[in-house]
Design an enzyme around this catalytic site. Structure first.
Site: not given
Length: 893
Positions: A557, A655, A687, A743, A787, A834-836
């Site tokens: 997954k 679930r 599960h 699993r 920021y 920051c973002m990057d």
């Protein structure tokens, strides 16, 4: 041999510590240049080179400790060294030469020494076969002349000058190799070492990611003509139609102003009685190939060398042609070629396991050389023919086309094909399409799995005679092993050697330096390293834990928890897994498109409108409603296929799944599935919600509920063939829940299911998350960082900027990573991520520079920052930490 006076005169270098009384009497000559302390030998001159990923000035004291008799350094870096380092160097018993730029200094020295000793320079270039041709020419000429040959395959702007540190005044000929991976390099090399004779081996697709087209590469290689003197000579293959056309075009249209250099071709098509045998290559010439000797043999003139493969006719003829041009008699050449030995990593014959012969061709790989290797494998007398092929790199837009071309060639010339790497998987795909049976093709992602695939094939082959392998029936199999340098396919060879202790002597890249080098380069300076061998190891350990009667489904997954689903899938399937698990159909589709045919179970919801696509992809579907069962049946009958079904029981997770107490609904669904056309009831599962704690009360409750369901199912004769319940934590801590299949997910990747259920000894983390320093600067007190100005410096602070941010999965809030590792020390994060990008405090860490490695997850030297530690800082679990590293972060293995 390098003389200090020559070096100083050529480079205009200085001796910064020469006037110090402690430095008098130091070395005035050096055995050779070395730019890597891992390979440095006592007596050599260490050259501190600034590279893309490291700086040799960081290793000056290490070079001294390893016996360097001199250091070639850059003045600005010498002045910037810490005082204690400068003091240690002043007191060292070695000569220190300072220059403005060590790379340029090496080039200046090479020009100077060639002009001083003026050997006849013979330059060998081409797409493939350069090193073998250089060695053949040098071997032949050395029988009559003092001959220098460039060191190994040191053939670029750094390597060639380094190699020429071994040139001596006595040498009459200097045979050098010219490589190129970008336009203008041949010209620059010829300016360093002006050739009198040029040899062009061939023009084939290589390094096309930089040249763009074969014509552009040809133009670069033929630049050699521009640097040959009018009385020089270009030696080339007249049978190569493409080379002939390029030569004609260049001379007629592009370079009419250039003096016409005499061309001296050799013609492989004129050879006769060609025999490729295990002892080497035999062929005959109809006559002496030039008019320099008036004696015409009464019979064909034969040549022999220990080189393997018909392609080496060109190698031998090039050496023959050069030697005749230099005045050697044909019989002298004939005798010299007999002493030509195969080079490591270039179709070297080695004794393999189980009566096999290894054709180790792992030095490098271009399409032409791979096809030549396949032809040699097919030509030699042997039992079964097995090819183990890795990725071919640096092909640019020709990558798919050339891998497919190799696949077509392999289909016609091998009995078994094993590939290693995602690009090489295209070789396998094309070979199958070209007629090689699927069961004779194995696609792998690791060296270990490729070697194990060979072992499996050899175990299935009948045992032959124990006499020496001199005939086809006495060799169980011959195995060609080949791939580009970065794929390190020599590791496969090492795993298959009958005498692995001989690897150091027999294989390429066995020095300590190479053993420590990872040559796969990411697409950006923030990347994830995946140790696929660790995933294989962890899979085997889990399979050993559950035993041979319990199947292992590997959970992939979320792109294998951020580890790369396709490579992880290939690895787990070769190491004990028999089924794969994904969350959605969209996660299964890339696996199928990659040619993975193993069973795949979709754990999650499959909407009715995706049922037909699920059947088409041949995946097992989780069902818990009759409506979904009916839709899946309709899709299967429409496509004329059978769809496998697993029914999900909710025993306390809340679930997906039918509640355990709704026994009549469970039985009704199972009856419906068994009665509907096109459906195969394969499995029943549940599960656990709390298997990753020491308190097993809820897990045992769920297990009891599941067993109640199984009892009812058994009573009505509806039990499927696969019952499963255990995730990683349950696999490790509740053997009673193993049933028919387990699993595991997180444990496959070497991460603890939880702090309370750690992995046993022997498991290894597979993922490292890294970046590099992009800038370092001194920020005064009272300045804001990032920021929102949430952080203000309280003192002069050295701040390093890192090219990683929350768009990479490097968390911003509510908590961030806290710190990262630089130079084996923790560097705290300053302000908001920051973002990057982000900023860290390196005031307490000396000598941090642009390009330094930064570890976000993983080990650096003796310290580590684990995914579990990061999870604790973020207030989450390790599953989330690794799964949230976004896809834009390249994965390398």
């Amino acid at each position: 041999m390098i003389y200090l006076d020559h070096l100083l005169k050529a480079t205009h270098g200085t001796l910064p510590y020469r006037e110090d009384t402690q430095n008098r009497g130091k070395q005035t000559h050096f055995d050779a240049f070395s730019h890597d302390t891992r390979q440095l030998q006592p007596g050599e001159l260490f050259v501190a080179v600034r590279g893309e990923r490291s700086n040799g000035h960081d290793y000056l004291l290490e070079a001294v400790h390893k016996g360097a008799s001199g250091l070639l350094v850059e003045t600005q870096h010498l002045q910037a060294l810490a005082q204690e380092t400068r003091t240690a160097l002043e007191q060292a018993h070695c000569t220190i030469i300072a220059v403005a730029d060590t790379r340029l200094a090496l080039q200046h020295y090479a020009r100077f020494i060639l002009a001083l000793w003026h050997p006849t320079v013979i330059a060998v270039t081409g797409s493939v076969g350069k090193t073998s041709t250089k060695e053949a020419i040098a071997t032949v000429l050395a029988h009559q002349f003092a001959t220098f040959r460039s060191w190994q395959n040191y053939n670029d702007l750094l390597g060639l000058p380094l190699s020429l540190g071994r040139l001596e005044a006595r040498h009459e000929y200097a045979i050098i190799e010219l490589g190129c991976d970008h336009p203008g390099e041949i010209a620059a090399l010829c300016q360093i070492a002006p050739p009198q004779i040029g040899v062009l081996t061939n023009i084939n697709p290589t390094q096309l990611q930089y040249f763009g087209s074969l014509d552009a590469l040809a133009n670069e290689l033929l630049t050699l003509l521009d640097y040959l003197p009018p009385d020089g000579q270009l030696i080339f293959d007249r049978d190569d139609a493409y080379t002939m056309a390029q030569l004609q075009q260049r001379r007629q249209h592009n370079h009419t102003h250039t003096p016409r250099v005499p061309l001296l071709p050799f013609t492989p098509s004129t050879t006769q009685q060609v025999r490729v045998q295990w002892d080497g290559l035999h062929f005959s010439l109809p006559h002496v190939l030039d008019a320099q000797d008036s004696t015409q043999p009464s019979s064909p003139f034969s040549l022999f060398s220990h080189l393997l493969g018909r392609q080496h006719i060109n190698t031998m003829l090039a050496a023959y042609t050069v030697a005749r041009h230099c005045g050697m008699h044909p019989h002298e050449i004939q005798h010299a070629l007999i002493h030509m030995q195969r080079l490591p990593g270039r179709l070297q014959r080695l004794q393999g396991i189980s009566q096999s012969i290894l054709l180790d061709d792992t030095h490098n790989a271009a399409p032409a050389s791979v096809i030549a290797g396949l032809h040699t494998l097919n030509t030699l007398p042997t039992g079964q023919r097995i090819a183990v092929l890795g990725d071919m790199l640096h092909l640019g837009d020709y990558e798919s086309e050339e891998h497919s071309r190799v696949g077509h060639a392999a289909a016609k010339q091998v009995d078994y094909l094993i590939t290693r790497g995602e690009r090489a998987a295209l070789i396998a795909e094309t070979a199958q399409a070209a007629g090689l049976a699927r069961e004779r093709i194995i696609i792998t992602a690791t060296h270990e799995d490729a070697a194990q695939a060979v072992r499996t094939i050899l175990e299935r082959l009948p045992t032959t005679s124990t006499t020496p392998p001199t005939a086809q029936q006495q060799i169980k199999a011959s195995i060609l092993i080949k791939g580009s340098e970065e794929t390190r396919m020599e590791r496969v060879t090492e795993l298959l050697l009958a005498h692995p202790e001989q690897a150091h002597e027999e294989l390429v890249r066995q020095t300590l330096g190479w053993k420590q080098i990872v040559v796969t380069r990411p697409d950006r300076p923030t990347w994830v390293e995946i140790d696929l061998s660790a995933i294989g190891n962890n899979t085997r350990r889990l399979k050993e834990l559950v035993g041979p009667k319990v199947q292992l489904l590997a959970s992939l997954k979320a792109d294998a928890y951020g580890h790369g689903a396709i490579k992880a899938a290939r690895t787990v399937l070769h190491n004990g897994a028999s089924m794969l698990g994904v969350a959605t159909l969209s996660e299964a589709t890339p696996l199928r498109e990659a040619g993975i045919i193993a069973p795949i179970l979709i754990f999650g919801y499959v909407p009715l409108w995706q049922m037909r696509a699920a059947v088409h992809q041949d995946v097992s579907v989780t069902l818990y409603t009759q409506e979904a069962a009916q839709a899946l049946s309709r899709a299967a009958t429409t496509l004329g296929k059978v769809a496998k079904v697993h029914v999900k029981i909710d025993t306390g997770m809340g679930r997906l799944g039918i509640r355990y107490e709704q026994l009549e609904d469970i039985l009704a669904l199972l009856r419906e599935i068994t009665s509907l056309p096109g459906l195969d009831l394969e499995g029943l599962y549940t599960h656990f919600a709390m298997a990753d704690t020491q308190n097993k009360q809820h897990a045992l409750l769920q297990l009891a509920r599941f067993e109640q369901v199984l009892t009812a199912v058994d009573a009505h004769g509806l039990r499927p063939r696969i019952i499963h319940a255990a995730n990683s934590a349950t696999t490790l801590s509740m053997p009673q829940a193993h049933f028919d299949m387990v699993r595991p997910g997180i444990a496959l990747y070497g991460l603890d299911p939880s702090p309370e259920i750690p992995l046993p000894a022997g498991f290894r983390p597979a993922l490292s998350f890294k970046t590099q320093v992009s800038q370092v600067k001194l920020v005064p007190p009272g300045e804001c960082i990032s920021y929102g100005c949430t952080y203000t410096t309280e003192r002069p602070t050295w701040v390093a900027t890192l090219p990683v941010g929350y768009a990479d999965g490097f968390r911003r809030a509510p908590q961030n990573w806290g710190s990262v590792l630089i130079h084996e020390q923790e560097a705290p994060i300053l302000g908001r991520v920051c973002m990057d990008q982000c900023m860290v405090d390196v005031t307490h860490i000396p000598h941090v520079r642009i390009g330094d490695e930064v570890v976000l997850i993983g080990r650096q030297g003796q310290v580590s920052l684990s995914a579990e530690q990061v999870a604790t800082r973020l207030g989450t679990i390790n599953y989330e930490v690794v799964s949230e590293i976004l896809a834009r972060v390249p994965r390398v293995d």
